[in-house]
Write a protein that holds these residues in place. Structure first.
Motif, PDB file in Angstrom:
ATOM      1  N   HIS A 296       0.845  -1.187   0.000  1.00  0.00           N
ATOM      2  CA  HIS A 296       0.000   0.000   0.000  1.00  0.00           C
ATOM      3  C   HIS A 296       0.884   1.242   0.000  1.00  0.00           C
ATOM      4  CE1 HIS A 296      -3.262  -2.720   0.727  1.00  0.00           C
ATOM      5  NE2 HIS A 296      -2.644  -3.190   1.797  1.00  0.00           N
ATOM      6  N   ASP A 297       0.364   2.313  -0.580  1.00  0.00           N
ATOM      7  CA  ASP A 297       1.178   3.520  -0.710  1.00  0.00           C
ATOM      8  C   ASP A 297       1.584   4.100   0.641  1.00  0.00           C
ATOM      9  OD1 ASP A 297      -0.983   6.258  -0.781  1.00  0.00           O
ATOM     10  OD2 ASP A 297      -1.717   4.223  -0.643  1.00  0.00           O
TER      11      ASP A 297
ATOM     12  N   CYS B 264       2.433   2.631   3.277  1.00  0.00           N
ATOM     13  CA  CYS B 264       3.537   1.875   3.884  1.00  0.00           C
ATOM     14  C   CYS B 264       4.893   2.495   3.546  1.00  0.00           C
ATOM     15  CB  CYS B 264       3.518   0.426   3.410  1.00  0.00           C
ATOM     16  SG  CYS B 264       2.083  -0.505   3.948  1.00  0.00           S
TER      17      CYS B 264
ATOM     18  N   SER C  25      -4.334   8.462   3.344  1.00  0.00           N
ATOM     19  CA  SER C  25      -4.468   7.197   2.630  1.00  0.00           C
ATOM     20  C   SER C  25      -4.704   6.043   3.603  1.00  0.00           C
ATOM     21  CB  SER C  25      -3.218   6.937   1.791  1.00  0.00           C
ATOM     22  OG  SER C  25      -3.326   5.730   1.098  1.00  0.00           O
TER      23      SER C  25
ATOM     24  N   PHE D  69      -7.970   3.639   3.853  1.00  0.00           N
ATOM     25  CA  PHE D  69      -7.823   2.185   3.817  1.00  0.00           C
ATOM     26  C   PHE D  69      -8.593   1.545   4.972  1.00  0.00           C
ATOM     27  CE2 PHE D  69      -5.540  -1.750   4.863  1.00  0.00           C
ATOM     28  CZ  PHE D  69      -5.643  -2.414   3.645  1.00  0.00           C
TER      29      PHE D  69
ATOM     30  N   ASN E  34     -10.372   3.799  -1.334  1.00  0.00           N
ATOM     31  CA  ASN E  34      -9.149   4.339  -1.903  1.00  0.00           C
ATOM     32  C   ASN E  34      -9.167   5.849  -1.782  1.00  0.00           C
ATOM     33  OD1 ASN E  34      -7.215   2.512  -2.949  1.00  0.00           O
ATOM     34  ND2 ASN E  34      -8.728   1.827  -4.436  1.00  0.00           N
TER      35      ASN E  34
ATOM     36  N   LYS F 232       0.748   2.677  -8.708  1.00  0.00           N
ATOM     37  CA  LYS F 232      -0.446   2.538  -7.872  1.00  0.00           C
ATOM     38  C   LYS F 232      -1.656   3.202  -8.529  1.00  0.00           C
ATOM     39  CE  LYS F 232      -0.643   0.746  -4.447  1.00  0.00           C
ATOM     40  NZ  LYS F 232      -0.952  -0.677  -4.201  1.00  0.00           N
TER      41      LYS F 232
ATOM     42  N   GLY G  96      -5.047   2.021  -7.361  1.00  0.00           N
ATOM     43  CA  GLY G  96      -4.841   2.383  -5.955  1.00  0.00           C
ATOM     44  C   GLY G  96      -4.586   1.184  -5.072  1.00  0.00           C
ATOM     45  N   ASN G  97      -4.839   1.364  -3.799  1.00  0.00           N
ATOM     46  CA  ASN G  97      -4.654   0.280  -2.835  1.00  0.00           C
ATOM     47  C   ASN G  97      -5.734  -0.769  -3.040  1.00  0.00           C
ATOM     48  OD1 ASN G  97      -2.459   1.493  -1.517  1.00  0.00           O
ATOM     49  ND2 ASN G  97      -3.828   2.764  -0.318  1.00  0.00           N
ATOM     50  N   HIS G  98      -5.323  -2.013  -3.086  1.00  0.00           N
ATOM     51  CA  HIS G  98      -6.289  -3.094  -3.241  1.00  0.00           C
ATOM     52  C   HIS G  98      -6.861  -3.450  -1.875  1.00  0.00           C
ATOM     53  CE1 HIS G  98      -5.417  -3.571  -7.451  1.00  0.00           C
ATOM     54  NE2 HIS G  98      -4.136  -3.483  -7.154  1.00  0.00           N
TER      55      HIS G  98
END
Length: 119
Positions: free
Chosen positions: A2-3, A5, A48, A52, A57, A106, A111-113
């Motif tokens: 994830h972004d 992180c 973000s 999450f 997203n 991303k 984006g984040n899954h």
């Protein structure tokens, strides 16, 4: 991954670099640039992360992260080209180009899954 992180540690690194630049050389430009950009990155990473947790997203965060990383790539890359100093300009430009690529990836992949909710 994830972004957030990578964004929060990246932002902390940029803030630390600005503070160190100010402490060593008395550069207010380093302090302002490092604190401003680093805190924006930390804020974007936090937003973000909060999105999450809500199983959503945050494209706003991704765009802000990408803009900050691209700006750092450009500014520090130009400084590296002018001075040929690896530290800090070359290192920050190198890390920033990697982060820009990561953020663009991303964005391109949606984006984040968000994992499926298990019951």
């Amino acid at each position: 991954m994830h972004d957030f992180c990578f964004t929060i540690p990246y932002g902390l690194l940029v803030v630390s670099g600005g503070i160190i630049g100010y402490a060593k050389k008395g550069s207010t430009a380093s302090l302002a640039g490092g604190l401003g950009t680093g805190l924006l990155l930390i804020l974007a990473g936090y937003l973000s992360l909060q999105a999450f947790h809500k199983r959503k997203n945050s494209y706003f965060s991704l765009i802000l992260e990408t803009a900050c990383a691209a700006m750092l790539t450009w500014v520090m890359g130009q400084r590296y080209m002018q001075t040929s100093k690896i530290m800090p300009a070359g290192i920050v430009a190198g890390i920033s180009v990697i982060m820009t690529g990561f953020y663009l990836y991303k964005i391109a992949t949606g984006g984040n899954h968000i994992p499926a909710k298990t019951e």
